[in-house]
Design a protein around this motif. Structure first.
Motif, short mmCIF file in Angstrom:
data_model
loop_
_atom_site.label_atom_id
_atom_site.label_comp_id
_atom_site.label_asym_id
_atom_site.label_seq_id
_atom_site.Cartn_x
_atom_site.Cartn_y
_atom_site.Cartn_z
N GLN A 1 0.84 -1.19 0.00
CA GLN A 1 0.00 0.00 0.00
C GLN A 1 0.88 1.25 0.00
OE1 GLN A 1 -3.19 0.22 -0.49
NE2 GLN A 1 -3.26 2.43 -0.25
N ASN A 2 2.00 1.19 0.69
CA ASN A 2 2.93 2.33 0.72
C ASN A 2 3.51 2.60 -0.67
OD1 ASN A 2 4.47 4.39 2.06
ND2 ASN A 2 6.25 3.05 1.92
N ASP A 3 3.84 1.53 -1.41
CA ASP A 3 4.34 1.70 -2.78
C ASP A 3 3.30 2.40 -3.63
OD1 ASP A 3 6.72 0.36 -2.22
OD2 ASP A 3 5.95 -1.59 -2.89
N ARG A 4 2.05 1.98 -3.51
CA ARG A 4 0.98 2.60 -4.31
C ARG A 4 0.80 4.06 -3.93
NH1 ARG A 4 -0.78 -2.79 -4.06
NH2 ARG A 4 -1.80 -2.54 -2.04
N GLN A 5 0.88 4.36 -2.64
CA GLN A 5 0.73 5.74 -2.20
C GLN A 5 1.88 6.61 -2.71
OE1 GLN A 5 0.40 5.25 2.06
NE2 GLN A 5 -1.83 5.09 1.98
N ARG A 6 3.08 6.04 -2.73
CA ARG A 6 4.22 6.82 -3.23
C ARG A 6 4.10 7.05 -4.74
NH1 ARG A 6 9.68 4.39 -0.89
NH2 ARG A 6 8.67 2.43 -1.43
N ALA A 7 3.57 6.07 -5.48
CA ALA A 7 3.35 6.26 -6.92
C ALA A 7 2.34 7.37 -7.16
CB ALA A 7 2.87 4.94 -7.55
N VAL A 8 1.27 7.37 -6.37
CA VAL A 8 0.26 8.45 -6.47
C VAL A 8 0.90 9.78 -6.12
CG1 VAL A 8 -1.88 9.37 -5.48
CG2 VAL A 8 -1.72 6.93 -6.07
N GLY A 9 1.72 9.80 -5.08
CA GLY A 9 2.39 11.04 -4.67
C GLY A 9 3.31 11.58 -5.75
N PHE A 10 3.97 10.68 -6.46
CA PHE A 10 4.86 11.10 -7.56
C PHE A 10 4.08 11.88 -8.61
CE2 PHE A 10 7.08 10.57 -11.55
CZ PHE A 10 8.41 10.76 -11.22
N ILE A 11 2.94 11.32 -9.06
CA ILE A 11 2.13 11.98 -10.09
C ILE A 11 1.47 13.23 -9.52
CG2 ILE A 11 0.17 11.72 -11.68
CD1 ILE A 11 2.63 10.03 -12.44
N TYR A 12 1.00 13.15 -8.29
CA TYR A 12 0.32 14.28 -7.65
C TYR A 12 1.21 15.52 -7.63
CZ TYR A 12 -2.37 16.83 -4.10
OH TYR A 12 -3.09 17.78 -3.42
N GLY A 13 2.50 15.32 -7.38
CA GLY A 13 3.42 16.47 -7.36
C GLY A 13 3.47 17.21 -8.68
N PHE A 14 3.37 16.48 -9.79
CA PHE A 14 3.37 17.12 -11.11
C PHE A 14 2.05 17.81 -11.40
CE2 PHE A 14 6.91 14.20 -11.57
CZ PHE A 14 7.84 14.96 -12.27
N LEU A 15 0.96 17.26 -10.88
CA LEU A 15 -0.36 17.86 -11.13
C LEU A 15 -0.57 19.14 -10.35
CD1 LEU A 15 -2.74 14.75 -11.16
CD2 LEU A 15 -1.70 15.95 -13.09
N THR A 16 0.07 19.25 -9.21
CA THR A 16 -0.17 20.42 -8.35
C THR A 16 0.91 21.48 -8.47
OG1 THR A 16 0.88 19.25 -6.51
CG2 THR A 16 -1.53 19.12 -6.67
N SER A 17 1.95 21.19 -9.29
CA SER A 17 2.98 22.21 -9.51
C SER A 17 2.60 23.02 -10.74
CB SER A 17 4.34 21.56 -9.73
OG SER A 17 4.34 20.84 -10.94
N GLY A 18 3.23 24.17 -10.90
CA GLY A 18 2.92 25.03 -12.04
C GLY A 18 3.44 24.49 -13.35
N ASP A 19 4.51 23.70 -13.29
CA ASP A 19 5.14 23.23 -14.52
C ASP A 19 5.86 21.93 -14.20
OD1 ASP A 19 6.02 23.04 -17.10
OD2 ASP A 19 7.17 24.91 -17.08
N ASP A 20 6.26 21.18 -15.25
CA ASP A 20 6.98 19.94 -14.99
C ASP A 20 8.40 20.00 -15.50
OD1 ASP A 20 5.07 18.15 -17.55
OD2 ASP A 20 6.32 19.91 -17.65
N ASP A 21 8.91 21.18 -15.79
CA ASP A 21 10.31 21.30 -16.21
C ASP A 21 11.22 21.35 -15.00
OD1 ASP A 21 9.92 21.23 -18.93
OD2 ASP A 21 9.52 23.38 -19.04
#
Length: 200
Positions: free
Chosen positions: A180-200
């Motif tokens: 479950q921790n692995d899945r949460q970290r995978a979600v966290g990885f994508i979440y960081g890109f969705l909530t930031s202004g840019d992905d560069d």
């Protein structure tokens, strides 16, 4: 335009043809991405940014078949079917890629660095060019959808959960061994890109 094998995402049934497109209005640099992804995302960007329950309401089998038949031809003028069917077609297409957008070799490192946005961006920069372009294109599109969250009822956590399972799939030797921790970290990885202004 075509790119050498190291930069092309492959699909079992057919090779993905790359097209050069504008970067979804985010900047002026053209991106080379598979035409199927560009067509599906472009359709949703133009027609479904405010569509309620996008990615949550399933499409119909008949419409999905029409969409895939349409994508197997050259670049069509329009994509048939409802927005929900087009959205499901995008998910199916991403799931069917033998190598996910974030390559298997980076999977464990992505989970290990999911709490550190700088490290996450460095890992994305190490992807083959086509994979990196697809990732950036999808993140820009999903951030655009989130700008209309009052109307489409989407939120970053839901999109991160859904797209983490497609873009950051575990390699075959780890399937079924994810915690479950692995899945949460995978979600966290994508979440960081969705909530930031840019992905560069």
């Amino acid at each position: 335009m075509m790119e050498d094998d190291d930069g092309i995402l492959h699909k079992e049934k057919s090779r993905l043809e790359l097209v050069t497109v504008d970067n979804a209005g985010t900047d002026n640099r053209p991106l080379q991405i598979p035409k199927e992804i560009w067509l599906l995302v472009d359709h949703l960007f133009k027609n479904a940014s405010r569509q309620e329950d996008l990615f949550q309401t399933p499409g119909t089998q008949g419409e999905l078949q029409q969409i895939f038949d349409c994508l197997d031809t050259s670049i069509p003028q329009t994509i048939p079917g409802s927005n929900h069917s087009v959205a499901e077609a995008l998910l199916i297409f991403l799931e069917a890629l033998p190598e996910p957008v974030i390559c298997y070799e980076l999977h464990v490192r992505c989970l290990e660095t999911s709490f550190d946005s700088r490290s996450c961006r460095q890992l994305i920069s190490q992807l083959p060019r086509c994979h990196r372009n697809v990732f950036k294109y999808l993140m820009a599109f999903l951030r655009e959808l989130l700008k209309h969250s009052e109307e489409n009822k989407l939120d970053a956590k839901m999109l991160a959960t859904l797209f983490a399972s497609l873009l950051l799939r575990p390699p075959p030797n780890l399937v079924g061994r994810q915690t479950q921790n692995d899945r949460q970290r995978a979600v966290g990885f994508i979440y960081g890109f969705l909530t930031s202004g840019d992905d560069d």
